[in-house]
Design an enzyme around this catalytic site. Sequence first.
Site, PDB file in Angstrom:
ATOM      1  N   PRO A  11     -60.125 -40.678  38.552  1.00 38.12           N
ATOM      2  CA  PRO A  11     -60.997 -40.256  40.188  1.00 38.12           C
ATOM      3  C   PRO A  11     -62.275 -39.639  39.658  1.00 38.12           C
ATOM      4  O   PRO A  11     -62.419 -38.430  38.585  1.00 38.12           O
ATOM      5  CB  PRO A  11     -59.737 -39.750  40.226  1.00 38.12           C
ATOM      6  N   ASN A  12     -62.956 -40.039  40.999  1.00 36.11           N
ATOM      7  CA  ASN A  12     -64.357 -39.246  40.499  1.00 36.11           C
ATOM      8  C   ASN A  12     -65.354 -39.725  40.032  1.00 36.11           C
ATOM      9  O   ASN A  12     -66.421 -38.790  40.125  1.00 36.11           O
ATOM     10  CB  ASN A  12     -64.392 -37.744  40.744  1.00 36.11           C
ATOM     11  N   ARG A  19     -73.081 -36.209  40.555  1.00 35.62           N
ATOM     12  CA  ARG A  19     -71.301 -35.113  41.229  1.00 35.62           C
ATOM     13  C   ARG A  19     -71.982 -34.126  40.143  1.00 35.62           C
ATOM     14  O   ARG A  19     -71.745 -34.002  38.741  1.00 35.62           O
ATOM     15  CB  ARG A  19     -70.091 -35.871  40.444  1.00 35.62           C
ATOM     16  N   TYR A  24     -70.924 -31.752  34.613  1.00 38.99           N
ATOM     17  CA  TYR A  24     -70.904 -33.476  33.958  1.00 38.99           C
ATOM     18  C   TYR A  24     -71.749 -34.505  33.547  1.00 38.99           C
ATOM     19  O   TYR A  24     -71.671 -35.211  32.751  1.00 38.99           O
ATOM     20  CB  TYR A  24     -70.106 -34.228  34.645  1.00 38.99           C
ATOM     21  N   ASN A  75     -60.317 -41.035  30.310  1.00 37.93           N
ATOM     22  CA  ASN A  75     -60.595 -39.694  30.639  1.00 37.93           C
ATOM     23  C   ASN A  75     -60.219 -39.419  32.131  1.00 37.93           C
ATOM     24  O   ASN A  75     -59.738 -39.998  33.064  1.00 37.93           O
ATOM     25  CB  ASN A  75     -62.386 -39.180  30.880  1.00 37.93           C
ATOM     26  N   ALA A  78     -59.009 -35.477  37.928  1.00 39.06           N
ATOM     27  CA  ALA A  78     -57.958 -34.342  37.856  1.00 39.06           C
ATOM     28  C   ALA A  78     -56.874 -35.145  37.792  1.00 39.06           C
ATOM     29  O   ALA A  78     -56.098 -34.228  37.252  1.00 39.06           O
ATOM     30  CB  ALA A  78     -58.035 -34.098  39.204  1.00 39.06           C
ATOM     31  N   GLU A  99     -57.530 -38.227  24.063  1.00 37.73           N
ATOM     32  CA  GLU A  99     -57.921 -37.920  25.385  1.00 37.73           C
ATOM     33  C   GLU A  99     -59.106 -37.184  25.865  1.00 37.73           C
ATOM     34  O   GLU A  99     -59.453 -36.914  24.746  1.00 37.73           O
ATOM     35  CB  GLU A  99     -57.057 -36.646  25.949  1.00 37.73           C
ATOM     36  N   HIS A 101     -62.621 -35.204  27.928  1.00 35.33           N
ATOM     37  CA  HIS A 101     -63.058 -34.649  29.300  1.00 35.33           C
ATOM     38  C   HIS A 101     -64.745 -34.371  28.631  1.00 35.33           C
ATOM     39  O   HIS A 101     -65.401 -33.873  27.238  1.00 35.33           O
ATOM     40  CB  HIS A 101     -62.802 -33.166  29.378  1.00 35.33           C
ATOM     41  N   ARG A 108     -63.006 -23.535  32.171  1.00 30.53           N
ATOM     42  CA  ARG A 108     -62.588 -23.278  33.382  1.00 30.53           C
ATOM     43  C   ARG A 108     -61.737 -23.218  34.516  1.00 30.53           C
ATOM     44  O   ARG A 108     -61.057 -21.952  33.377  1.00 30.53           O
ATOM     45  CB  ARG A 108     -63.384 -25.265  34.064  1.00 30.53           C
TER      46      ARG A 108
END
Length: 148
Positions: A11-12, A19, A24, A75, A78, A99, A101, A108
């Site tokens: 998502p996103n 964004r 990012y 990835n 969230a 995985e 990110h 964070r």
Amino acid sequence: MKRPVLVLNGPNLNLLGRREPGIYGELSLADIDQRCIDWGSELGLDVTCRQSNGEGELVTWIQDAQGAYDALIINPGAYSHTSVAMHDALRFLEVPILEVHLSNIHQREAFRHFSYVSLVAKGVICGLGAKGYELALTAVADLLKGNG
Ligand code: DQA
């Protein structure tokens, strides 16, 4: 024959480039997908890229990856931090899972420090931006050659 590898973004991530570019990066998802296809091709991998904002759709794609792909790079956005459903689907998958990110989730907010996906991933790359996908593809190519 190139080995089929699935790259999933959650998502996103369709908003990449627009964004929070300070976190990012400036590249769009289309840019990253194209790079994955090109990098993959050089490594002997036939890369398919997909993105969804929907948890159920991602779960279905993970289920369908069994028998269709030789590795998964994901990835999960969230959903990394929330999705038992995605975790369970990944447990069903018998191929290596990497995985990725873009950001360093450990630097964070505390709610990003835990990932349900990391529990089932062969390896995790975070904090290196789009380079993380390239490194994951390199790792997948090595794993599929029987190294690592
Ligand atoms: C992310 C990190 C997640 O915590 C966040 O929810 C994202 C992107 C990353 O690539 O850094 O959407 O997975």
